[in-house]
Design an enzyme around this catalytic site. Sequence first.
Site, mmCIF file in Angstrom:
data_model
loop_
_atom_site.group_PDB
_atom_site.id
_atom_site.type_symbol
_atom_site.label_atom_id
_atom_site.label_comp_id
_atom_site.label_asym_id
_atom_site.label_seq_id
_atom_site.Cartn_x
_atom_site.Cartn_y
_atom_site.Cartn_z
ATOM 1 N N HIS A 45 3.059 -1.269 -1.049
ATOM 2 C CA HIS A 45 4.449 -0.866 -1.277
ATOM 3 C C HIS A 45 4.572 0.640 -1.057
ATOM 4 O O HIS A 45 5.473 1.114 -0.358
ATOM 5 C CB HIS A 45 4.862 -1.252 -2.695
ATOM 6 C CG HIS A 45 6.265 -0.915 -3.058
ATOM 7 N ND1 HIS A 45 7.349 -1.515 -2.459
ATOM 8 C CD2 HIS A 45 6.778 -0.038 -3.964
ATOM 9 C CE1 HIS A 45 8.473 -1.032 -2.978
ATOM 10 N NE2 HIS A 45 8.145 -0.131 -3.889
ATOM 11 N N ASP A 51 5.576 -2.306 -8.465
ATOM 12 C CA ASP A 51 6.231 -3.014 -7.370
ATOM 13 C C ASP A 51 5.224 -3.595 -6.379
ATOM 14 O O ASP A 51 5.559 -3.858 -5.229
ATOM 15 C CB ASP A 51 7.187 -2.075 -6.633
ATOM 16 C CG ASP A 51 8.465 -1.799 -7.429
ATOM 17 O OD1 ASP A 51 8.593 -2.324 -8.546
ATOM 18 O OD2 ASP A 51 9.320 -1.048 -6.926
#
Length: 331
Positions: A189, A208
């Site tokens: 990410h 994330d």
Amino acid sequence: MRMLVSKAPSAAAMASFPCSRVRSGVRAWPGTRQLCLRKNLLFGLMHFLATPIRTLRGASRLLGVSQFCSVTNTSSALQIELVPCLKDNYAYLLHDTDTGTVGVVDPSEALPVIDALSRKNRNLTYILNTHHHYDHTGGNSELKARYGAKVIGSAIDKDRIPGIDIVLNDGDKWMFAGHEVLVIGTPGHTRGHLSFYFPRSGVIFTGDTLFSLSCGKLFEGTPDLMLSSLRKIMSLPDETNIYCGHEYTLSNSKFALAIEPKNEALQSYASHVANLRSKGLPTIPTTLKTEKSCNPFLRTSSTEIRQALNIPATANDELALGVIRQAKDNF
């Protein structure tokens, strides 16, 4: 007496309770009036304990999740509180009950965290950031200024994390009060993304990198890098509780069902997720076992998924993940 919410291995067993603790001690209560007061307090406490869980959940629906905290007693000493932020972010307050040490993971904004701390008259010792994005670090500066908390984050992102004091790398071990924290580099990410694993408590904060039923978009990484990061998380025990950065599970379930509609475990979990969200309740934490059986990004070898997305049976898992990620981005 301290009232604690018992350990909940997943969101299925979690309820939202008012953010409070009840304490009492052994005392001498001279006089009839004091004896009556004590009796009334005891009666009130017993009445509260007898209140059905569904009543408390009804209150949560009435007031909204942000008015209640979901507290998981993950070990004898570590408590985790979900703090809704922005539109769909979660920050997490960590409280070591033995020492009173408090930390927060990924405070996207300061005010909800300050409110949660103020309700219990607590200070803040540490701020842990999984990555540099503003919706995970936006509260750093205000919280550090207010409480003098130390900011912890990736050495790779030391120039992109506001107020950073302590830099960590993949493979490092760090102590939160008496809890060992294993630092796992999970890029994909972002290039400096970290996940924080508390082995004694069986919890991991994945930011994330890994969501329930999805993974993060590949802003600064490749499918190969993301797959490597996901495999690190998949190597942990199946009962590990996963605390991710966003409440995306309901929308993620729609994509997952679209590419693996015959997965019965996924069908059941998606129904459970829809029920929780209809009541305004969080779907986090999830468990690694659930994600292995339902999350398409952990199921790159699934024949049904590959057929749905025209991924050749001979293609490697890295290629498959890239195709799944592109399909999710366009869903």
